[in-house]
Design a protein around this motif. Structure first.
Motif, PDB file in Angstrom:
ATOM      1  N   THR B  55       0.765  -1.143  -0.037  1.00  9.49           N
ATOM      2  CA  THR B  55       0.040  -0.025  -0.205  1.00  9.49           C
ATOM      3  C   THR B  55       0.955   1.313  -0.075  1.00  9.49           C
ATOM      4  O   THR B  55       0.567   2.316  -0.745  1.00  9.49           O
ATOM      5  N   GLU B  56       1.770   1.300   0.777  1.00  6.15           N
ATOM      6  CA  GLU B  56       2.684   2.525   0.961  1.00  6.15           C
ATOM      7  C   GLU B  56       3.510   2.710  -0.594  1.00  6.15           C
ATOM      8  O   GLU B  56       3.556   3.926  -0.947  1.00  6.15           O
ATOM      9  N   ALA B  57       3.842   1.615  -1.157  1.00 10.83           N
ATOM     10  CA  ALA B  57       4.581   1.755  -2.505  1.00 10.83           C
ATOM     11  C   ALA B  57       3.523   2.245  -3.349  1.00 10.83           C
ATOM     12  O   ALA B  57       3.810   3.141  -4.031  1.00 10.83           O
ATOM     13  N   ALA B  58       2.370   1.987  -3.529  1.00  8.21           N
ATOM     14  CA  ALA B  58       1.185   2.555  -4.116  1.00  8.21           C
ATOM     15  C   ALA B  58       0.763   3.985  -3.983  1.00  8.21           C
ATOM     16  O   ALA B  58       0.633   4.689  -4.947  1.00  8.21           O
ATOM     17  N   VAL B  59       0.877   4.200  -2.466  1.00 11.97           N
ATOM     18  CA  VAL B  59       0.355   5.402  -2.076  1.00 11.97           C
ATOM     19  C   VAL B  59       1.527   6.462  -2.165  1.00 11.97           C
ATOM     20  O   VAL B  59       1.309   7.528  -2.847  1.00 11.97           O
ATOM     21  N   GLY B  60       2.355   6.074  -1.350  1.00 15.93           N
ATOM     22  CA  GLY B  60       3.397   7.205  -0.967  1.00 15.93           C
ATOM     23  C   GLY B  60       4.340   7.436  -2.201  1.00 15.93           C
ATOM     24  O   GLY B  60       4.575   8.718  -2.631  1.00 15.93           O
ATOM     25  N   ALA B  61       4.647   6.457  -2.848  1.00 14.84           N
ATOM     26  CA  ALA B  61       5.406   6.452  -4.277  1.00 14.84           C
ATOM     27  C   ALA B  61       4.615   6.970  -5.476  1.00 14.84           C
ATOM     28  O   ALA B  61       4.962   7.617  -6.456  1.00 14.84           O
ATOM     29  N   GLY B  62       3.388   6.295  -5.399  1.00 11.16           N
ATOM     30  CA  GLY B  62       2.647   6.616  -6.683  1.00 11.16           C
ATOM     31  C   GLY B  62       1.646   7.713  -6.844  1.00 11.16           C
ATOM     32  O   GLY B  62       2.096   8.685  -7.187  1.00 11.16           O
ATOM     33  N   ILE B  63       0.440   7.374  -6.063  1.00  6.61           N
ATOM     34  CA  ILE B  63      -0.717   8.471  -6.093  1.00  6.61           C
ATOM     35  C   ILE B  63      -0.324   9.792  -5.768  1.00  6.61           C
ATOM     36  O   ILE B  63      -0.564  10.641  -6.471  1.00  6.61           O
ATOM     37  N   SER B  64       0.379   9.759  -4.364  1.00  2.75           N
ATOM     38  CA  SER B  64       0.564  10.923  -3.897  1.00  2.75           C
ATOM     39  C   SER B  64       1.629  11.782  -4.603  1.00  2.75           C
ATOM     40  O   SER B  64       1.355  13.152  -4.888  1.00  2.75           O
ATOM     41  N   THR B  65       2.608  11.182  -5.276  1.00  4.48           N
ATOM     42  CA  THR B  65       3.543  12.100  -6.130  1.00  4.48           C
ATOM     43  C   THR B  65       2.726  12.490  -7.151  1.00  4.48           C
ATOM     44  O   THR B  65       3.222  13.566  -7.660  1.00  4.48           O
ATOM     45  N   LEU B  66       1.912  11.708  -7.803  1.00  3.88           N
ATOM     46  CA  LEU B  66       1.196  12.143  -9.095  1.00  3.88           C
ATOM     47  C   LEU B  66       0.342  13.243  -8.801  1.00  3.88           C
ATOM     48  O   LEU B  66       0.389  14.259  -9.563  1.00  3.88           O
ATOM     49  N   LEU B  67      -0.365  13.254  -7.767  1.00  2.00           N
ATOM     50  CA  LEU B  67      -1.289  14.411  -7.179  1.00  2.00           C
ATOM     51  C   LEU B  67      -0.488  15.726  -6.919  1.00  2.00           C
ATOM     52  O   LEU B  67      -0.832  16.806  -7.475  1.00  2.00           O
TER      53      LEU B  67
END
Lengths: 116, 332, 492, 117
Positions: B55-67
């Motif tokens: 989850t942290e990889a998907a959120v911290g490195a993925g979605i939140s960077t994108l946003l």
């Protein structure tokens, strides 16, 4: 067989690790964006590929082997694509690669930017 | 060996955090924050928390960077230097506050059980029941999934509602009027032949992977939340390549809003059905004649609810942000 | 159905929120949301009477028993608060459709009602739960919804206020998370009742001390105790008026409730007041809060901002009651929580009516407004008297118990401070009354009509409640007395 | 891993405080939000560290394994991560609106503009 596989696997892992380090050094030391990208993509494809291959040799079951292979395919697809897109975007926005000039020193028409 | 890796990752985390304090270029800060997320995900793997790492990889490195990057495209890349350097006492004040808080925390850790000890209260009080009995009570091997969806299923219901609230908040705040969408879009990446072909190959694979994560969550790391994020990322990739208008033809606004509500409702109605069958709210034992089958069914359904809501809210958030940035670009 | 009341209370608005999104039409959403709020009100009344008759109600969510699953636990302490939240929410929702007409763009109305229901469900969830981590989850539901509601304000400063609240609120929530984590590491449990049993074994450790400190600071951030109140005045002043009504009457009360629950039930009276200098800290901050905020309130031109500062002062009174560490003190605190909800609800609704007609609530534009909006200003007058603590209003009852609790401890100066605080509130309420009633209508006063019935009816229901519970005190005082007795009966 | 003792927690506390410092100290709203993320992520690391058993494995039941790390902290942090991203998304949406109506995302400039009004 197994002893050969183990040695081969470790050789691949160590070589992959070394390539990672050399890639990072290149990323820091190379003169411009394009050469740095070259260093980065070596880490991305060759080093990762070697490490994954090394791991595959040690895989305990076929399922693990299959999963590692799928990761490898994914990395080999995305890494170069991302590199290509980055390079193209840089070229489109007017960043010129450094080329040997008259005096043999690398130079470009525009000022190379310091960081990526 | 393991503790060596441990120390290395921790020191990399500290280095990244310090770099984030010092760097003024917000683009670099965002990337560093993404690296921070990825490093902490690696640390979670080391701590045996595979679900969390995922989850942290998907959120911290993925979605939140994108946003953050999408926001930066609207607000500008560089942090401005403070206007009044001589009277700026805030760093000193902040440093004092932070030191006091940190000192209190370090004081507090002194009586904590040492790291990794097996007889600490956390390992001996509530948890043994989950580890010993969940196999017979719930019947799935991933204990994290059984606690998440059943023992503490109500927390997870709350979590889905939090995500739904965020989606509503973003819509209420920056939804553009859908009547006039920009017709001409600039900076489309669809003329990138390589990108287009590779992405077309990848998008179905990403979706398949999302489905795998969704339905394999009971047996290994994964579950509704991770699957939802991955599923959404397929649509986000599509929107980035072929433009928002094209992506909206595939999933229009009304549809994703509907789906985001349906996910929450699916979760809630599983609870209500259990109530109607004579159990407590979210008591899956009452969903079927056989309690274990009921638990399996309940977990499957609520994870599906989580997945649907998370995927649609992520799509909503990304699309709304992008639409806003394009509208703003038009205004210039 | 009777055994499900405690959970129905929370999940009715929670499940209604996504249904609202499916309805799409804002008028439908409004009608549905109001209906749901009144339904919740009925449930909470039923729950209160159940608690009064049969004692605390416990509900195992998912059918898992307490330390393993999540438990809802409703007793005399939180049942009245549940009624207050759903009552204020229902009345405010009734008025909301009219009130937000001019304040929020048409296409955002549906989202507004959804966020409202989520905020309400979050507050109810925090109040009803008996699980420490579940508090955090529902706290975040209500907080995220609140940030949205505040940011919908017309003025651009609403955005900035909302952002400041988001940062402050998240820091507070993270502190609470740290506190819960440290408690968990020492006890291995998250259930409040279980924590209360297991904490005494380890209460002399530095870790529990730190956990308590972090929890209290985190909660104080949320309840806007001086000097952590800085986010509140702007948030209340620039949020849509009807949102301010709802938040001022309920949100800080819920945070106070969480604090009381942790101090008295989880950590226990003895730990909180002997191992920790809680009494001194709360007493000092409470008194400072009353003074500073009341004085600042006197100088405000924006009336919403004035009442916001007054709220900070009232939080001071509430905290003062806790610091007495006596049964009467807690009783006064509980009573003041409920009563302050009623009076601030009435006052802010009156301001919502003023804003509805005039667009702003600036004192400088309100000369002689009482002749134009007689019912609204009469409501404001009675609410103001209640705030001051004039006999026959609810304000008097809670101040009375507060003063007697101070005298019980033999703290004469503190009693004097409470009275002085009331004098300060006379000053800021009188400024408004003077301008509205005794100044002639000037040309700067806009030509306005009385507020519409949709606003007047809920406003006057609250005003009458202020008077009714000021005269017929057996219900509120009885309930608070029982709750306070329970808290001290559970004394270890 | 015994020698690590409490060292692990201390590093995590340092990380938390760096995040907290960014939140208080930075003038740029986006950087503030990033600081908030760092702060929260570090708290997550603290929780997960609390649940680790030396020599334990991931809590997926399998034959022949007896020692599992604490799954409850994992569940709590999964929820908390979701809460974190929800907060970040909402915060960024507010920042976008602030940028549109104030024309800046620097705290001191916003204060200055509010004072003028």
């Amino acid at each position: 067989m197994s002893i050969v596989a183990t040695y081969l696997s470790w050789a691949l892992l160590v070589l992959g690790g070394l390539l990672c380090i050399s890639g990072s050094v290149g990323l820091l030391r190379f003169p411009d964006f394009y050469t740095r990208m070259h260093a980065a993509s070596v880490t991305d494809t060759l080093a990762t590929g070697m490490i994954l291959a090394g791991l595959m040799l040690q895989a305990p079951t076929w399922i693990v082997l299959g999963k590692l292979f799928m990761i490898l395919v994914f990395v080999l697809l995305t890494g170069p694509t991302a590199g290509h897109a980055l390079a193209k975007a840089a070229l489109h926005s007017g960043l010129k690669p450094l080329l040997p000039g008259k005096s043999g020193v690398l130079e470009a028409d525009n000022k190379p930017s310091g960081g990526v | 060996m393991e503790s060596f890796v441990h120390v290395v990752i921790l020191s990399m985390l500290v280095t990244t955090a310090i770099a984030i304090v010092r760097v003024k270029d917000l683009f670099a800060v965002t990337m560093l924050a993404g690296i921070y997320g990825l490093l902490s995900a690696s640390f979670f793997v080391l701590m045996d928390a595979h679900d969390v790492a995922f989850t942290e990889a998907a959120v911290g490195a993925g979605i939140s960077t994108l946003l953050v990057l999408t926001t930066l495209s609207m607000t500008g890349r560089f942090e401005k230097a403070s206007v009044k350097p001589q009277t700026d006492y805030r760093p000193v004040l902040a440093l004092v506050l932070v030191t006091v808080t940190g000192a209190l925390l370090i004081y507090g850790t002194q009586d904590m059980p040492g790291f990794g000890t097996a007889d600490a209260p956390v390992q001996t009080h509530v948890v043994p029941r989950y580890l010993n009995d969940s196999a017979t009570e719930i019947g799935i091997p991933n204990v994290v999934a059984s606690i998440l969806a059943s023992y503490r299923g109500y927390d997870t219901f709350g979590e889905v509602v939090v995500i739904f609230t965020a989606g509503i908040g973003v819509l209420a705040m920056i939804m553009s009027n859908t009547t006039k969408m920009p017709v001409v879009q600039t900076a489309l990446m669809s003329d990138h032949v390589v990108l287009r072909i590779v992405s077309k190959m990848l998008i179905p694979l990403i979706m398949m992977f999302a489905l795998y994560v969704q339905f394999h969550g009971e047996y290994g790391p994964g579950g509704g939340f991770q699957a939802g994020v991955i599923f959404a990322s397929a649509f986000i990739l599509y929107a980035m390549l072929f433009g928002l208008t094209a992506a909206r033809k595939v999933v229009n606004n009304t549809l994703v809003q509907l789906l985001s509500a349906l996910g929450v409702l699916l979760y809630g109605s599983v609870g209500v059905v259990a109530m109607i069958n004579g159990g407590n709210f979210l008591d899956y034992n009452f969903l079927s004649d056989d309690p274990v089958a009921g638990q399996m069914l309940g977990i499957l359904l609520v994870e599906l609810g989580v997945g649907i809501t998370v995927a649609s809210v992520m799509i909503i958030i990304f699309f709304t942000f992008t639409a806003r940035s394009q509208k703003e670009g038009e205004g210039d | 159905m009777i055994e499900h009341l405690s959970v129905l209370q929370v999940i009715i608005p929670l499940i209604a929120a996504p249904i609202c999104l499916l309805l799409r039409k804002s008028q439908l959403a409004w009608a549905f949301a109001t209906l749901v709020a009144f339904l919740t009100l009925a449930v909470s009344f039923a729950l209160l009477s159940q608690v009064v008759q049969t004692g605390p109600v416990s509900y195992e969510l998912g059918g898992w028993e307490a330390p393993w699953g999540i438990e809802y636990r409703v007793d005399m302490l939180n049942a009245p608060l549940l009624v207050l939240i759903s009552a204020i929410s229902s009345l405010a929702l009734m008025a909301s459709r009219t009130s937000i007409e001019n304040e929020i763009p048409e296409n955002r109305h549906t989202f507004f009602y959804i966020a409202w229901l989520l905020c309400m469900a979050g507050l109810l969830g925090i109040t009803a739960t008996g699980d420490a981590f579940n508090v955090f989850v529902f706290l975040e539901i209500s907080s995220l919804a609140t940030y949205t509601l505040i940011a919908l304000g017309k003025d651009r400063r609403a955005l900035w206020a909302s952002f400041q609240y988001l940062v402050a609120g998240t820091i507070g929530a993270t502190f609470i998370l740290i506190g819960i984590g440290l408690m968990y590491v020492m006890t291995g449990t998250l259930n409040m009742a279980d924590l209360a049993q297991r904490l005494p074994e380890v209460e002399n450790t530095k870790t529990v001390f730190t956990a308590f400190a972090f929890l209290i600071v985190g909660v104080c951030m949320k309840l806007a105790l001086f000097p952590l109140h800085l986010w509140l005045p702007n948030a209340y002043a620039f949020a849509p008026s009807i949102v301010t009504t709802f938040l001022a009457a309920t949100a800080t009360k819920v945070a106070v409730y969480v604090m009381i629950r942790f101090i008295f039930d989880v950590f226990g009276f003895e730990f909180s007041f002997t191992h920790f200098p809680l009494q001194e800290v709360l007493l000092t901050l409470g008194i400072a809060g009353i003074f500073v905020a009341s004085v600042v309130a006197i100088y405000q031109d924006n009336l919403k901002r004035m009442l916001a500062y007054s709220s900070v002062a009232q939080v001071g009174y509430i905290i003062l009651g806790i610091s007495f560490a006596s049964q009467t003190g807690i009783m006064a605190t509980l009573l003041h929580m409920l009563n302050h909800g009623l009076m601030k609800g009435a006052l802010f609704l009156a301001l919502a009516a003023v804003v509805y007609r005039m667009g702003v609530a600036q004192l400088s534009q309100m000369h002689g407004i009482a002749s134009r909006m007689p019912f609204t200003m009469a409501a404001f007058l009675i609410g103001g008297l209640s705030l001051i603590g004039v006999p026959l209003t609810v304000g008097f009852i809670s101040k009375w118990y507060l003063v007697s609790a101070a005298l019980e401890n033999g703290w004469w100066p503190v009693a004097a401070v409470i009275l002085l605080g009331s004098l300060l509130s006379v000053v800021y309420i009188w400024r408004v009354i003077e301008v509205a009633y005794f100044k002639p209508v000037s040309e700067s006063t806009p030509d306005v009509k009385e507020a519409p019935a949709a606003l007047l009816i809920p406003m006057w229901i609250l005003v009458l409640a202020n008077l009714y519970f000021g005269i017929e005190t057996s219900l509120t005082v009885g309930v608070s007395e029982m709750a306070a007795a329970d808290l001290f009966g559970g004394l270890r | 891993m015994e020698f690590l003792g409490l060292f692990n927690y201390w590093v995590v506390i340092v990380l938390m405080m760096i995040g907290f410092y960014i939140v208080i100290c930075s003038n740029n709203l986006i950087k503030k939000l990033i600081g908030l993320t760092i702060f929260q992520t570090s708290v997550f690391i603290m929780y997960i560290s609390m649940g680790k058993i030396t020599g334990g494995t991931a809590p997926v039941l399998a034959d022949g394994i007896t020692l599992y790390s604490n799954p409850l902290t994992h569940v709590l942090i999964l929820t908390a991560i979701v809460v974190g991203i929800a907060t970040t998304a909402l915060g960024l949406a507010i920042v976008v609106r602030i940028h549109e109506s104030y024309g800046t995302v620097e705290e001191d400039e916003i204060h200055a503009k509010d004072k003028q009004a």
